[in-house]
Design a protein around this motif. Structure first.
Motif, mmCIF file in Angstrom:
data_model
loop_
_atom_site.group_PDB
_atom_site.id
_atom_site.type_symbol
_atom_site.label_atom_id
_atom_site.label_comp_id
_atom_site.label_asym_id
_atom_site.label_seq_id
_atom_site.Cartn_x
_atom_site.Cartn_y
_atom_site.Cartn_z
ATOM 1 N N VAL A 421 0.876 -1.175 0.000
ATOM 2 C CA VAL A 421 0.000 0.000 0.000
ATOM 3 C C VAL A 421 0.911 1.221 0.000
ATOM 4 N N ARG A 422 0.409 2.302 -0.556
ATOM 5 C CA ARG A 422 1.132 3.572 -0.580
ATOM 6 C C ARG A 422 0.292 4.622 0.138
ATOM 7 N N ASP A 423 0.918 5.346 1.058
ATOM 8 C CA ASP A 423 0.146 6.359 1.773
ATOM 9 C C ASP A 423 0.114 7.674 0.994
ATOM 10 N N GLU A 424 -0.524 8.668 1.567
ATOM 11 C CA GLU A 424 -0.713 9.940 0.874
ATOM 12 C C GLU A 424 0.602 10.667 0.602
ATOM 13 N N GLU A 425 1.635 10.349 1.336
ATOM 14 C CA GLU A 425 2.920 11.022 1.167
ATOM 15 C C GLU A 425 3.904 10.226 0.310
ATOM 16 N N GLY A 426 3.436 9.143 -0.292
ATOM 17 C CA GLY A 426 4.275 8.391 -1.207
ATOM 18 C C GLY A 426 5.109 7.308 -0.570
ATOM 19 N N TYR A 427 4.894 7.009 0.705
ATOM 20 C CA TYR A 427 5.632 5.926 1.369
ATOM 21 C C TYR A 427 4.939 4.590 1.094
ATOM 22 N N PHE A 428 5.757 3.592 0.802
ATOM 23 C CA PHE A 428 5.247 2.270 0.461
ATOM 24 C C PHE A 428 5.410 1.322 1.646
ATOM 25 N N TYR A 429 4.342 0.562 1.922
ATOM 26 C CA TYR A 429 4.311 -0.371 3.052
ATOM 27 C C TYR A 429 4.030 -1.773 2.521
ATOM 28 N N TYR A 430 4.943 -2.681 2.843
ATOM 29 C CA TYR A 430 4.826 -4.059 2.364
ATOM 30 C C TYR A 430 3.662 -4.778 3.039
ATOM 31 N N GLN A 431 2.921 -5.572 2.245
ATOM 32 C CA GLN A 431 1.816 -6.367 2.771
ATOM 33 C C GLN A 431 2.110 -7.870 2.700
ATOM 34 N N ALA A 432 2.472 -8.353 1.522
ATOM 35 C CA ALA A 432 2.724 -9.795 1.351
ATOM 36 C C ALA A 432 3.238 -10.046 -0.051
ATOM 37 N N ARG A 433 3.771 -11.247 -0.256
ATOM 38 C CA ARG A 433 4.058 -11.691 -1.616
ATOM 39 C C ARG A 433 2.725 -12.009 -2.276
ATOM 40 N N SER A 434 2.572 -11.599 -3.516
ATOM 41 C CA SER A 434 1.319 -11.874 -4.216
ATOM 42 C C SER A 434 1.451 -13.082 -5.133
ATOM 43 N N ASP A 435 2.564 -13.771 -5.071
ATOM 44 C CA ASP A 435 2.706 -15.040 -5.793
ATOM 45 C C ASP A 435 3.169 -16.082 -4.786
ATOM 46 N N ASN A 436 3.647 -17.215 -5.261
ATOM 47 C CA ASN A 436 4.024 -18.270 -4.325
ATOM 48 C C ASN A 436 5.528 -18.372 -4.137
ATOM 49 N N MET A 437 6.181 -17.238 -4.088
ATOM 50 C CA MET A 437 7.579 -17.175 -3.689
ATOM 51 C C MET A 437 7.667 -17.208 -2.167
ATOM 52 N N ILE A 438 8.616 -17.973 -1.665
ATOM 53 C CA ILE A 438 8.860 -18.024 -0.229
ATOM 54 C C ILE A 438 10.189 -17.319 0.021
ATOM 55 N N ILE A 439 10.192 -16.321 0.890
ATOM 56 C CA ILE A 439 11.421 -15.601 1.216
ATOM 57 C C ILE A 439 11.820 -15.992 2.631
ATOM 58 N N SER A 440 12.924 -16.738 2.728
ATOM 59 C CA SER A 440 13.365 -17.271 4.006
ATOM 60 C C SER A 440 14.802 -16.847 4.272
ATOM 61 N N SER A 441 15.006 -16.084 5.335
ATOM 62 C CA SER A 441 16.342 -15.579 5.702
ATOM 63 C C SER A 441 17.026 -14.893 4.533
ATOM 64 N N GLY A 442 16.250 -14.183 3.738
ATOM 65 C CA GLY A 442 16.813 -13.429 2.624
ATOM 66 C C GLY A 442 16.923 -14.204 1.324
ATOM 67 N N TYR A 443 16.626 -15.516 1.337
ATOM 68 C CA TYR A 443 16.704 -16.329 0.125
ATOM 69 C C TYR A 443 15.332 -16.441 -0.517
ATOM 70 N N ASN A 444 15.294 -16.279 -1.834
ATOM 71 C CA ASN A 444 14.071 -16.493 -2.593
ATOM 72 C C ASN A 444 13.969 -17.976 -2.957
ATOM 73 N N ILE A 445 12.876 -18.594 -2.578
ATOM 74 C CA ILE A 445 12.686 -20.027 -2.823
ATOM 75 C C ILE A 445 11.358 -20.221 -3.544
ATOM 76 N N GLY A 446 11.410 -20.739 -4.764
ATOM 77 C CA GLY A 446 10.199 -20.988 -5.535
ATOM 78 C C GLY A 446 9.525 -22.262 -5.061
ATOM 79 N N ALA A 447 8.279 -22.143 -4.579
ATOM 80 C CA ALA A 447 7.564 -23.311 -4.057
ATOM 81 C C ALA A 447 7.461 -24.436 -5.089
ATOM 82 N N PRO A 448 7.148 -24.163 -6.365
ATOM 83 C CA PRO A 448 7.047 -25.257 -7.336
ATOM 84 C C PRO A 448 8.339 -26.061 -7.494
ATOM 85 N N GLU A 449 9.485 -25.394 -7.347
ATOM 86 C CA GLU A 449 10.757 -26.113 -7.462
ATOM 87 C C GLU A 449 10.919 -27.107 -6.311
ATOM 88 N N VAL A 450 10.527 -26.697 -5.109
ATOM 89 C CA VAL A 450 10.613 -27.604 -3.966
ATOM 90 C C VAL A 450 9.611 -28.741 -4.135
#
Length: 551
Positions: A421-450
């Protein structure tokens, strides 16, 4: 956009760029982004740096106290270019694959490839042979350069006819021995600013990685936006960090940014958060790049004092919770620089520093970029309405011969897989991944590959993988598995499957949470409903963790 005449003799990358109509819009709104038509990024990063900052200035440090100067790095990079062109016949446009941990020779090889006018493909050393083989199939390297400790299975992974050369073994064919026999004098290939310089594999949401394509000018653009305007480096800075150079986050923070501004970098091959903190403190690091989970781990050990000499501490690779930001600030006085980037964009494009930081917010579009939020209909969302994050700037998505280009670029915008979401002053706030990427300890892990790896186990009928929220790692890989009839679902079988996955794909991708079920949720048409599993693990995280389910 019309491309400049290419210096590439091997036209593979130009031939496999997406059609022009599928490209995002590129904008070069800052004076520092006005690059000449002929540009070799390695020439700028090391040859020009030697002229500006001096050959004796420290460039690369190692935890054992070793240091390469700018002059030594230039000489070794030139020698690598000589080995590639003279010993292996590499011509401009050929691809060269790199495999190794963060160390000075990997940096010299990376620069040497670019100097030769070739295209660099850097891979994670922990990838299994099958994963490297997929990357080789897609990028068709003619030479693979590997740290000798990670070369055992490389011959099986590369394509027929690809030469493999190792470094660090000191035999007669070793890259370092070959380099010692070269003059160290090399005339860099005058590549076009829009010649492809590197191919960056993603950890995408399908079993086959997407290969991002980045020009010589793109490499400098990230330094001239995020680094120049947010980090504000000086030649006295010492950069340190945990990300591998195969991640564009690590490549920027540990190679491109310090060299662009005459600074130096500490390279650690493999380090726990505490090891990293100790090495960084001992080396006098002033800029640190690592994931939020690493900062949390350092504080849990009561060693926030190791961070107090930092000028800038950058948190990226995964979402930075407000609680971690506040804990670091309270313990050290540091205001963590948050940010979001993407392999498709090469590095960070939303961030903030100093007094502009707002705890809990990712930041604003950095100079040189602009960003917005799209709703489900593809229209710009109103303030504080969640939607897909979209960005335009001097870098952008170009996939190597991949129809998934159409999924990332919409009406000229790069649309990421993140909900903000973006507020009125242009700051962006993270909500969630909108796909099935898993981010664990900074690593991007594609669920289908696992999922594909788990499916190869003989006792598995089917499985589904999602990310489960975790206070230590951000998320962990959680697998719901249906076993063959008659197979006992117990702790021994859980560990057997986990070990099987570790041996099949990179170990960091294995499911830390394994749950045996009798069936998976599906809709009437038979499509697996991952969203139901995500909802289940989000609601039951505390209870399941207490029950010891597969952690």
């Amino acid at each position: 956009m019309e491309l400049s005449p290419s210096a590439h003799v091997d036209t593979f990358t130009r031939d496999n760029l997406p059609p022009a109509g599928q490209w995002p819009v590129f904008e070069f709104t800052l004076p520092e982004l006005q690059y000449p038509d002929r540009l070799n990024a390695a020439t700028v990063l090391i040859d020009d740096a030697v002229e500006i900052f001096g050959a004796e200035r420290p460039a690369l440090h190692t935890p054992d106290g070793g240091t390469w100067s700018y002059g030594q790095l230039k000489q070794h990079a030139n020698q690598v270019a000589q080995v590639l062109t003279e010993d292996f016949g590499v011509v401009p446009g050929n691809r060269v694959l790199l495999r190794g941990p963060n160390n000075p020779w990997l940096v010299a090889a990376w620069l040497g490839v670019l100097k030769a006018g070739a295209v660099v493909v850097t891979t994670m050393p922990v990838l299994r042979a099958s994963e490297v083989a997929t990357i080789c199939e897609l990028t068709e390297p003619v030479v693979a350069i590997s740290d000798h400790r990670f070369s055992a299975d490389l011959h099986d992974a590369v394509r027929a006819g690809t030469a493999v050369v190792t470094y660090g073994a000191s035999d007669d064919s070793d890259l370092t021995v070959r380099c010692a026999g070269k003059s160290g004098i090399f005339k860099d290939v005058p590549t076009a600013a829009d010649d492809v310089a590197l191919l960056g594999p993603t950890s995408g949401t399908t079993g086959t990685p997407k290969i991002t394509m980045h020009f010589h000018r793109d490499i400098l653009a990230n330094a001239d936006t995020f680094a120049r305007h947010i980090l504000k480096p000086t030649s006295e800075d010492v950069f340190a960090g945990s990300p591998p150079l195969a991640f564009t986050f690590g490549l920027g923070g540990l190679v491109v940014f310090p060299l662009r501004f005459g600074a130096s970098a500490l390279l650690t091959e493999r380090a726990t958060p505490m090891d990293l903190a100790r090495h960084a403190a001992a080396a006098g690091a002033t800029v640190l790049f690592t994931a939020p989970t690493a900062y949390r781990a350092i504080l849990k050990e009561g060693r926030g004092d190791l961070l107090k000499n930092l000028r800038v501490a950058v948190s990226a690779g995964e979402h930075l919770p407000k609680e971690i930001w506040e804990a670091v600030h309270e313990a050290t006085g540091l205001s963590l620089v948050n940010g979001i980037g993407a392999t498709e964009m090469l590095h960070v494009f939303i961030s903030a520093a100093g007094d502009d930081i707002r705890p809990g917010a990712t930041g604003v579009a950095i100079p040189g970029f602009r960003a917005t939020i799209f709703d489900e209909d593809g229209n710009e969302a109103a303030p504080n309405e969640p939607g897909r994050l979209a960005v335009i700037g001097p870098t952008g998505c170009r996939y190597l011969n991949d129809e998934r280009q159409l999924n990332y670029v919409h009406n000229g915008w790069n649309v990421t897989g993140d909900t903000f979401v973006r507020d009125e002053e242009g700051y962006f706030y993270y909500q969630a991944r909108s796909d099935n990427m898993i981010i664990s300890s900074g690593y991007n892990i594609g669920a289908p590959e696992v999922e594909a790896a788990i499916d190869q186990h003989p006792d598995v009928v089917e499985n589904a993988v999602v990310g489960r929220p975790d206070p230590e790692r951000g998320s962990v890989v959680c697998a719901f598995i249906v076993l063959r009839e008659g197979v006992t679902a117990d702790a021994a079988k859980r560990k057997e499957i986990q070990d099987f996955v570790k041996a099949t794909i990179a170990p960091y991708k294995y499911p830390r949470d394994v749950r045996f079920v009798t069936e998976l949720p599906r809709n009437p048409s038979g499509k697996l409903q991952h969203f139901k599993l995500r909802a289940a693990v989000s609601e039951e995280t505390t209870e399941l963790a207490g029950a010891g389910q597969g952690r």
